[in-house]
Design a protein around this motif. Structure first.
Motif: not given
Length: 440
Positions: A244-248, A294-296, A347-348
């Motif tokens: 999981l990825h969560f960002g601001a 952002e979220a992924a 990052t990816f």
């Protein structure tokens, strides 16, 4: 191994001499203590030779390159390594001319060397690292990354030109992005590398980046004393076998004495055309303030990602209302061949192909769908830059880890477009693009 065998044979021959009759006769004459001393001497010589052989083998091993896209030379114990890096990206595109109503040669078929980049990177003793890249696309030389860094276990400090901290899409390398071009807001809001000093803190699943930046290398000097403050926080836990990825992120820039004003605009999902169907007017600007979320998630062959970003333009006119703009996207992707999208450091990252063509496989195939939205209108501030919604489909083939082919289709729906067609500013555009890419 050959050196060890030779040394062993020499030592055996030397010790074997002790058993020869001639040597035995000499030994009968020599005192017992002399024989013991000579044996000890030969043993010491053998140990010395073995130590020298070990040192030679160690030196040979440390100087032999490993392969990470290109040869990586280094000595881990000494704390240094060196690698040449680069990428080639050739793009081919078609952008339709709605109702044949736009009089320009920027529509139809086009192609370009999107990126022709070469550079070096490495580390030095003392936990320092460096990276330097030049891009030769468009018959011009532009510097990309040009920085050095000190890196500890949980913290790093970077000096020079590098990305400031705006958006998952922007920070993901162009080698690994989902489509040929990043989401529309990243280019429209002029995200770019700039000269600055930044710090990174990493602790478990948390990462925090913050820095102070001036301008890009090509723009500094000549009285340009603009600066920006940038920060991004990421929380990236692994849950139930998924990533999981969560960002601001947040960005504030003081333009100070930069003259000429600022405008925001965007190409139609490919870079080989110079036309912009959405564009604000050029306005005198004192500040820029933006923030995004952002979220992924990556779950085996499936991934999803989305971002939203807001930009406020501080107008340098008495009584003027500051316009604000918005951009965002949502995407889903799936590897038909079972791979998983790479992820590293917030990052990816590179996808590892399970069955590459050089081993008799078919490579990796991925399908991606995205909705990309950009709104450059602000009626309260009297700015009409247009709205662009792109419905995108992509097919990516990765025959081996370092080669990719991308095929993209985008349907653009435009409202209040900057270019009118027979007085109409609401219309659609079809875009097809293909990229051939190799990196090392």
């Amino acid at each position: 191994m050959k050196l060890k065998t030779t040394a062993a044979l020499l030592a055996t021959a030397a010790l074997g001499c002790l058993a020869t009759p001639a040597f035995a006769q000499d030994a009968m004459v020599a005192a017992p203590e002399d024989q013991s001393a000579e044996i000890e001497f030969l043993k010491a010589q053998l140990e010395s030779m073995q130590a020298q052989i070990a040192d030679l083998q160690k030196a040979k091993k440390s100087s032999a390159p490993t392969f990470k896209g290109s040869p990586l030379f280094g000595d881990k114990e000494a704390g240094w390594d060196f690698k040449v890096r680069g990428r080639l990206q050739y793009d081919f595109a078609y952008v339709s001319n709605p109702s044949n109503g736009v009089a320009t040669n920027e529509l139809g078929f086009s192609n370009e060397l999107r990126r022709g980049r070469i550079g070096v990177e490495g580390t030095t003793p003392g936990s320092f690292a460096y990276k330097f890249e030049a891009d030769f696309a468009g018959n011009e030389v532009e510097l990309a990354d040009a920085y050095f860094q000190w890196k500890g276990k949980v913290a790093a400090i970077s000096f020079g030109q590098h990305n400031n901290f705006q958006s998952l899409e922007e920070l993901t390398s162009s080698r690994f992005i989902s489509f040929m071009e990043r989401a529309a807001f990243t280019d429209a809001f002029a995200f770019e590398r700039r000269i600055g000093v930044s710090a990174t803190l990493t602790q478990g699943d948390f990462k925090l980046d913050a820095g102070v930046f001036t301008d890009d290398i090509s723009s500094v000097g000549g009285g340009n004393n603009s600066y920006s403050l940038d920060a991004r926080a990421v929380f990236a836990p692994e849950i139930a076998g998924g990533q999981l990825h969560f960002g601001a992120s947040a960005h504030h820039r003081e333009l100070n004495d930069i003259s000429g004003g600022i405008r925001y605009r965007q190409r139609p999902q490919v870079h080989s055309t110079g036309i912009r169907f959405v564009a604000t007017p050029t306005l005198p600007t004192s500040t820029e303030t933006s923030y995004g979320v952002e979220a992924a998630g990556i779950f085996g062959p499936f991934h999803l990602a989305g971002e939203a970003h807001w930009m406020e333009q501080g107008i340098d006119l008495p009584g003027a209302t500051d316009p604000s703009y918005f951009g965002g996207y949502a995407e889903v992707g799936y590897f038909f061949t079972g791979e998983s999208r790479g992820y590293k450091g917030g990052t990816f990252d590179r996808t590892k192909v399970k069955n590459p063509v050089n081993k008799g496989g078919m490579g990796a195939f991925q399908g991606i769908a995205r909705v990309d939205y950009l709104d450059l209108n602000d009626s309260d501030a009297g700015v009409l830059g247009g709205k662009q919604t792109a419905y995108q489909l992509g097919l990516t083939w990765i025959p081996v880890d370092y080669v990719r082919f991308l095929l993209n289709y985008s349907r653009l729906e435009l409202k209040d477009a900057a270019i009118a067609i027979n007085g109409d500013r609401d219309y659609g555009v079809d875009v097809v693009g293909m990229r051939a890419q190799i990196d090392f």
